[in-house]
Design an enzyme around this catalytic site. Structure first.
Site, PDB file in Angstrom:
ATOM      1  N   LYS A   1       0.852  -1.212   0.000  1.00 62.89           N
ATOM      2  CA  LYS A   1       0.000   0.000   0.000  1.00 62.89           C
ATOM      3  C   LYS A   1       0.873   1.241   0.000  1.00 62.89           C
ATOM      4  CE  LYS A   1      -1.861   1.758   4.085  1.00 62.89           C
ATOM      5  NZ  LYS A   1      -1.664   3.165   4.320  1.00 62.89           N
ATOM      6  N   ASN A   2       1.873   1.267   0.902  1.00 57.47           N
ATOM      7  CA  ASN A   2       2.634   2.510   1.061  1.00 57.47           C
ATOM      8  C   ASN A   2       3.703   2.696  -0.005  1.00 57.47           C
ATOM      9  OD1 ASN A   2       0.985   3.015   3.187  1.00 57.47           O
ATOM     10  ND2 ASN A   2       2.459   2.397   4.754  1.00 57.47           N
TER      11      ASN A   2
ATOM     12  N   ARG B   1      -4.103  10.088   4.024  1.00 59.47           N
ATOM     13  CA  ARG B   1      -2.919  10.888   4.346  1.00 59.47           C
ATOM     14  C   ARG B   1      -2.034  11.064   3.121  1.00 59.47           C
ATOM     15  NH1 ARG B   1       0.043  14.161   8.004  1.00 59.47           N
ATOM     16  NH2 ARG B   1       2.229  13.922   7.449  1.00 59.47           N
TER      17      ARG B   1
ATOM     18  N   CYS C   1      -5.514   8.119   9.202  1.00 61.15           N
ATOM     19  CA  CYS C   1      -5.769   7.487  10.499  1.00 61.15           C
ATOM     20  C   CYS C   1      -5.429   8.441  11.648  1.00 61.15           C
ATOM     21  CB  CYS C   1      -4.895   6.241  10.641  1.00 61.15           C
ATOM     22  SG  CYS C   1      -5.627   4.819   9.835  1.00 61.15           S
TER      23      CYS C   1
ATOM     24  N   ARG D   1      -0.055  14.372  13.301  1.00 62.79           N
ATOM     25  CA  ARG D   1       0.395  14.206  11.908  1.00 62.79           C
ATOM     26  C   ARG D   1       0.622  15.536  11.199  1.00 62.79           C
ATOM     27  NH1 ARG D   1      -1.916   8.830   9.378  1.00 62.79           N
ATOM     28  NH2 ARG D   1       0.237   8.685   8.668  1.00 62.79           N
ATOM     29  N   PRO D   2       1.543  16.317  11.729  1.00 63.93           N
ATOM     30  CA  PRO D   2       1.852  17.595  11.069  1.00 63.93           C
ATOM     31  C   PRO D   2       2.487  17.365   9.705  1.00 63.93           C
ATOM     32  CG  PRO D   2       3.451  17.097  12.772  1.00 63.93           C
ATOM     33  CD  PRO D   2       2.400  16.027  12.862  1.00 63.93           C
TER      34      PRO D   2
ATOM     35  N   ASP E   1       4.837  19.964   8.617  1.00 65.01           N
ATOM     36  CA  ASP E   1       5.818  21.054   8.570  1.00 65.01           C
ATOM     37  C   ASP E   1       7.074  20.664   7.791  1.00 65.01           C
ATOM     38  OD1 ASP E   1       6.015  19.233  10.804  1.00 65.01           O
ATOM     39  OD2 ASP E   1       7.731  20.398  11.470  1.00 65.01           O
ATOM     40  N   LEU E   2       7.464  19.393   7.886  1.00 62.73           N
ATOM     41  CA  LEU E   2       8.680  18.960   7.176  1.00 62.73           C
ATOM     42  C   LEU E   2       8.444  18.931   5.658  1.00 62.73           C
ATOM     43  CD1 LEU E   2       9.798  16.082   9.582  1.00 62.73           C
ATOM     44  CD2 LEU E   2      10.656  18.435   9.494  1.00 62.73           C
TER      45      LEU E   2
ATOM     46  N   ASP F   1       4.206   0.581  12.187  1.00 63.12           N
ATOM     47  CA  ASP F   1       2.959  -0.043  11.724  1.00 63.12           C
ATOM     48  C   ASP F   1       2.759  -1.444  12.297  1.00 63.12           C
ATOM     49  OD1 ASP F   1       3.061   1.434   8.390  1.00 63.12           O
ATOM     50  OD2 ASP F   1       2.573   2.233  10.363  1.00 63.12           O
TER      51      ASP F   1
ATOM     52  N   ILE G   1       7.262   6.720  17.321  1.00 65.59           N
ATOM     53  CA  ILE G   1       6.994   7.479  16.096  1.00 65.59           C
ATOM     54  C   ILE G   1       5.727   8.315  16.204  1.00 65.59           C
ATOM     55  CG2 ILE G   1       6.569   7.330  13.615  1.00 65.59           C
ATOM     56  CD1 ILE G   1       9.402   6.483  14.279  1.00 65.59           C
TER      57      ILE G   1
ATOM     58  N   ARG H   1      -8.899  -0.145   4.377  1.00 68.64           N
ATOM     59  CA  ARG H   1      -8.049   0.887   3.765  1.00 68.64           C
ATOM     60  C   ARG H   1      -6.699   0.286   3.388  1.00 68.64           C
ATOM     61  NH1 ARG H   1      -6.735   5.671   7.099  1.00 68.64           N
ATOM     62  NH2 ARG H   1      -5.366   5.850   5.312  1.00 68.64           N
TER      63      ARG H   1
HETATM   64  C1  EPZ Z   1       3.977   6.898   6.413  1.00 66.57           C
HETATM   65  O1  EPZ Z   1       3.217   7.910   7.046  1.00 66.57           O
HETATM   66  C2  EPZ Z   1       3.053   5.709   6.256  1.00 66.57           C
HETATM   67  N1  EPZ Z   1       1.908   6.086   5.435  1.00 66.57           N
HETATM   68  C3  EPZ Z   1       2.568   5.258   7.643  1.00 66.57           C
HETATM   69  O2  EPZ Z   1       1.774   4.094   7.454  1.00 66.57           O
HETATM   70  C4  EPZ Z   1       3.784   4.895   8.489  1.00 66.57           C
HETATM   71  O3  EPZ Z   1       3.349   4.558   9.781  1.00 66.57           O
HETATM   72  C5  EPZ Z   1       4.731   6.101   8.555  1.00 66.57           C
HETATM   73  O4  EPZ Z   1       5.090   6.509   7.225  1.00 66.57           O
HETATM   74  C6  EPZ Z   1       6.010   5.786   9.320  1.00 66.57           C
HETATM   75  O5  EPZ Z   1       6.676   4.729   8.716  1.00 66.57           O
HETATM   76  C7  EPZ Z   1       2.037   6.083   4.099  1.00 66.57           C
HETATM   77  O6  EPZ Z   1       3.101   5.826   3.551  1.00 66.57           O
HETATM   78  C8  EPZ Z   1       0.809   6.439   3.298  1.00 66.57           C
HETATM   79  P1  EPZ Z   1       6.080  10.164   8.671  1.00 66.57           P
HETATM   80  P2  EPZ Z   1       3.794   9.412   7.126  1.00 66.57           P
HETATM   81  O7  EPZ Z   1       6.002  11.433   7.923  1.00 66.57           O
HETATM   82  O8  EPZ Z   1       4.544   9.737   5.888  1.00 66.57           O
HETATM   83  C9  EPZ Z   1       6.201  13.267  12.241  1.00 66.57           C
HETATM   84  C10 EPZ Z   1      -0.116   2.745   7.659  1.00 66.57           C
HETATM   85  O9  EPZ Z   1      -0.618   2.195   8.635  1.00 66.57           O
HETATM   86  N2  EPZ Z   1       6.147  14.283  11.174  1.00 66.57           N
HETATM   87  O10 EPZ Z   1       7.297   9.300   8.539  1.00 66.57           O
HETATM   88  O11 EPZ Z   1       2.688  10.302   7.561  1.00 66.57           O
HETATM   89  C11 EPZ Z   1       4.875  12.558  12.393  1.00 66.57           C
HETATM   90  O12 EPZ Z   1       4.013  13.291  13.232  1.00 66.57           O
HETATM   91  C12 EPZ Z   1       0.374   4.162   7.775  1.00 66.57           C
HETATM   92  O13 EPZ Z   1       0.052   2.223   6.544  1.00 66.57           O
HETATM   93  C13 EPZ Z   1       6.348  15.620  11.504  1.00 66.57           C
HETATM   94  O14 EPZ Z   1       6.560  15.963  12.666  1.00 66.57           O
HETATM   95  O15 EPZ Z   1       4.820   9.244   8.331  1.00 66.57           O
HETATM   96  C14 EPZ Z   1       5.251  11.244  12.997  1.00 66.57           C
HETATM   97  O16 EPZ Z   1       5.417  11.434  14.386  1.00 66.57           O
HETATM   98  C15 EPZ Z   1       0.093   4.732   9.148  1.00 66.57           C
HETATM   99  N3  EPZ Z   1       6.276  16.557  10.508  1.00 66.57           N
HETATM  100  C16 EPZ Z   1       6.619  10.965  12.364  1.00 66.57           C
HETATM  101  O17 EPZ Z   1       7.099  12.224  11.871  1.00 66.57           O
HETATM  102  C17 EPZ Z   1       6.035  16.214   9.205  1.00 66.57           C
HETATM  103  O18 EPZ Z   1       6.008  17.108   8.343  1.00 66.57           O
HETATM  104  C18 EPZ Z   1       6.570   9.963  11.236  1.00 66.57           C
HETATM  105  O19 EPZ Z   1       5.785  10.489  10.209  1.00 66.57           O
HETATM  106  C19 EPZ Z   1       5.838  14.849   8.900  1.00 66.57           C
HETATM  107  C20 EPZ Z   1       5.904  13.904   9.890  1.00 66.57           C
END
Ligand code: EPZ
Length: 435
Positions: A22-23, A92, A116, A121-122, A124-125, A307, A329, A400
């Site tokens: 999926k991802n 997302r 979810c 889930r900011p 900002d990055l 996950d 995370i 999903r």
């Molecule tokens: C991806 O989400 C996956 N989703 C998530 O899978 C997965 O849990 C996650 O990566 C971590 O591996 C998809 O690929 C569609 P992140 P993503 O940006 O990109 C913080 C599932 O169950 N953060 O790596 O949203 C954030 O709050 C889903 O399949 C910031 O602070 O994850 C979190 O604490 C759930 N600022 C951490 O980083 C930002 O701009 C990880 O988020 C972005 C993220």
């Protein structure tokens, strides 16, 4: 709303083909608009997040065909249009169209993403990274507005290896003038898959999966065909089911290469895992009781993925001792814990980020409710070990990410089926929810 009915199952057997990732497929679908030529993606899972993304592509003006796991995208006509919350509130990964539309048209207005409820889930990055490519980007009344006369390559340092932010930067940088270096990028296998797809379109992305990703921008990408790898989280879910039910199963179509930490964790529980030649999958066997895992924690790849945290906890409630699971995370990924307690599990959250689980052998099935995708999958795994019947009310979360968890687990011998739930039943349970 569906309900999933599960009976205690002893002994899984047989083999299952693991669905496409999926991802991995979601960012690749976003990348498909970076060319005007046809894109063909094989081994795509037929899941809600994919269907939502196809609707988004069609809204943008693409023609999309999805037949037998293959998606063909004809992205010749992509319009300069706002991407509204209709397309972003449930998924997302819709935020990845920020980078993709900048790469295609140099401008986009997109409403803030949903997904979810596992944390704030900011993004900002994403914003900071995209800004590093010479893009004017700001928020206005719940929209993200971004535009540029010319995408320019830059040096981008991520303070956290965010998967989505890394993907968004890649999607814009491949079309930027000059070189982009991304420092501290996410190293997840999905990043490597996206780089592989972009390079098959004629991009130059080097270092995916490593400490620095270097992208030489170009002004044109061509059509491509790509086959997505198996879903490592779905594979981990079925390994967890084996741990709880015992037996011997073969998982096909997923590479163990990307699952080292997951495999190590299951081996520490006493599960025997043999890799098949050519990384085609593996055979898992569990004859005995589950050993508890004194401590595990989630971290960015290559450590244990967040996950699988709910899924590992669902196994540990049957472990033979005390286990601790720390979530590093997401700040709100324990919604399923209250549901596991209804089964009689001795599981508590300490310090806001760590589960303390006292394994029990006898849990009793009852009615549960899924709150998010992987939490819902954890309830399915837990239900397989509980005495009597477990009924999970699922408001579409599990679908999903899982193409057909019922089909897959039933094919391995699990006592599991699903029924549509009537409006009356929903109101009786006071669980009525607008989707
Ligand atoms: C991806 O989400 C996956 N989703 C998530 O899978 C997965 O849990 C996650 O990566 C971590 O591996 C998809 O690929 C569609 P992140 P993503 O940006 O990109 C913080 C599932 O169950 N953060 O790596 O949203 C954030 O709050 C889903 O399949 C910031 O602070 O994850 C979190 O604490 C759930 N600022 C951490 O980083 C930002 O701009 C990880 O988020 C972005 C993220």
């Amino acid at each position: 709303m569906k309900k999933i009915l599960i009976g205690k199952t002893t002994g899984l057997k047989g083999s299952v083909k693991i669905q496409g990732g999926k991802n991995a497929v979601l960012p690749i679908l976003a990348a498909s608009i970076l060319t005007e030529e046809k894109v063909k993606i094989n081994n795509c899972p037929d899941i809600e997040d994919v269907r939502q993304t196809i609707k988004l592509l069609e809204m943008l003006g693409c023609k999309v065909f999805f037949v037998n796991g293959t998606i063909e995208v004809y992205p010749k006509d992509v319009e300069d249009t706002r991407i509204s919350s209709e397309y972003t509130r449930n998924t997302r990964s819709s935020i990845l169209f920020l980078g993709a539309m900048l790469g295609r048209l140099g401008r986009i207005v997109i409403t803030k993403p949903g997904g979810c409820k596992i944390g704030e889930r900011p993004y900002d990055l994403h914003i900071k990274g995209i800004r590093g490519l010479g893009v004017e980007i700001f928020e206005k009344y719940g929209d993200i507005v971004a535009y540029t006369d010319e995408l320019k390559g830059g040096r981008i340092h991520l303070t956290f290896p965010s998967v989505g932010a890394t993907e968004n930067i890649m999607l814009a940088a491949v079309m930027a003038k000059g070189r982009t270096s991304i420092y501290n990028p996410a190293k997840e296998p999905e990043i490597v898959e996206l780089a592989g797809f972009l390079n098959s379109m004629g991009a130059s992305v080097k270092g995916a999966g490593k400490d620095i990703i270097v992208i030489e921008g170009t002004d044109r990408l061509h059509g491509a065909e790509y086959t997505v790898g198996g879903d490592r989280i779905v594979a981990a879910t079925y390994m967890a089911a084996l741990a709880v039910c015992r037996g011997k199963i073969k998982l096909l179509g997923v590479s163990p290469l990307y699952m080292e930490e997951v495999i190590k964790t299951f081996r520490n529980m006493g599960i025997s895992i043999k890799l098949l030649p050519g990384n085609k999958g593996f055979v898992c066997k569990n004859k005995g009781e589950i050993k508890n895992i004194s401590y595990i924690e989630t971290s960015p790849y290559p450590m244990l993925p967040t996950d699988v945290q709910p899924i590992m906890a669902a196994v540990m409630i049957y472990g033979n001792g005390v286990s601790r699971v720390k979530e590093k995370i997401f700040e709100n990924r324990f919604a399923y814990v209250e549901e596991l307690k209804k089964l009689g599990a001795d599981i508590n959250i300490k310090g806001g980020d760590t589960l303390v689980i006292y394994g029990r052998n006898k849990l009793k099935g009852c009615q549960l409710k899924s709150m998010d995708l992987r939490g819902g999958a954890a309830l399915v795994v837990a239900g397989l070990g509980a005495e009597g019947e477990t009924v999970i009310l699922d408001n579409g979360y599990i679908y999903r990410g899982y193409e057909d968890i019922i089909r897959d687990l039933k094919g391995l011998g699990a006592d599991i089926r699903e029924e549509e739930i009537s409006e009356e039943e929903i109101s009786e349970d006071g669980e009525k929810e607008e989707r």
